[in-house]
Design an enzyme around this catalytic site. Sequence first.
Site, PDB file in Angstrom:
ATOM      1  N   GLN A  80       0.768  -1.074  -0.084  1.00 40.54           N
ATOM      2  CA  GLN A  80       0.198   0.123   0.083  1.00 40.54           C
ATOM      3  C   GLN A  80       0.990   1.124  -0.292  1.00 40.54           C
ATOM      4  O   GLN A  80       1.301   1.739   1.044  1.00 40.54           O
ATOM      5  CB  GLN A  80      -0.916  -0.058   1.112  1.00 40.54           C
ATOM      6  CG  GLN A  80      -1.787   0.992   1.099  1.00 40.54           C
ATOM      7  CD  GLN A  80      -3.234   0.997   1.973  1.00 40.54           C
ATOM      8  OE1 GLN A  80      -3.313  -0.177   2.772  1.00 40.54           O
ATOM      9  NE2 GLN A  80      -3.668   2.211   2.297  1.00 40.54           N
ATOM     10  N   PHE A  81       1.204   1.661  -1.192  1.00 38.44           N
ATOM     11  CA  PHE A  81       1.863   2.888  -1.105  1.00 38.44           C
ATOM     12  C   PHE A  81       1.385   4.203  -0.902  1.00 38.44           C
ATOM     13  O   PHE A  81       2.062   5.138  -0.132  1.00 38.44           O
ATOM     14  CB  PHE A  81       2.390   3.129  -2.793  1.00 38.44           C
ATOM     15  CG  PHE A  81       1.413   3.923  -3.689  1.00 38.44           C
ATOM     16  CD1 PHE A  81       1.360   5.254  -3.557  1.00 38.44           C
ATOM     17  CD2 PHE A  81       0.294   2.967  -4.104  1.00 38.44           C
ATOM     18  CE1 PHE A  81       0.213   5.603  -4.376  1.00 38.44           C
ATOM     19  CE2 PHE A  81      -0.553   3.773  -5.154  1.00 38.44           C
ATOM     20  CZ  PHE A  81      -0.748   5.032  -5.145  1.00 38.44           C
ATOM     21  N   THR A  82       0.164   4.069  -0.379  1.00 37.51           N
ATOM     22  CA  THR A  82      -0.596   5.365   0.077  1.00 37.51           C
ATOM     23  C   THR A  82      -0.160   5.770   1.411  1.00 37.51           C
ATOM     24  O   THR A  82      -0.509   6.752   1.891  1.00 37.51           O
ATOM     25  CB  THR A  82      -2.128   5.296  -0.360  1.00 37.51           C
ATOM     26  OG1 THR A  82      -2.613   4.285   0.658  1.00 37.51           O
ATOM     27  CG2 THR A  82      -2.511   5.216  -1.582  1.00 37.51           C
TER      28      THR A  82
END
Length: 154
Positions: A80-82
């Site tokens: 999850q890059f967010t």
Amino acid sequence: MKIVLERVKEASVTLRGEGSPFSRIGPGYLLLVGFERGDDGSLLPPMARKIAALRLFEDENGKTNRSILIAGGDVLAVSQFTLLAELRRAGNRPSFGRALGRKEAEPLYELFLIELGKVLPRPPARGVFGAEMEVRLVNDGPFTIILDSREVIA
């Protein structure tokens, strides 16, 4: 490297548009994993060991004295890059400039799954890197921990 760890009663990942879950676990941890610029493979073993050793499950006296190794349970790790969103600018749209690009982050995610498999009794369940996913969980507690490699690894 940032990880949001949720102690869960159950969790699953379904690929967007699919009807049945791609991965599913019962009691254990859901890990939301993000990599940032500057991260490399040297972070992965100590982060995996830390997750395995964390004492987040209750003992017979109700104290959080048991690790997932002692309590049993599964791990579901989802990229999850967010997690690396930057919100310091004047606007309201997050920037993801700190997030490691796909070309560098995907191999780290795959290696992290391998490292988790080395320290856990069972290989971790997983999401699909870069895919649109629906992540469902039943939080146990709720119990949520944020691990930042800059703080965990001295």
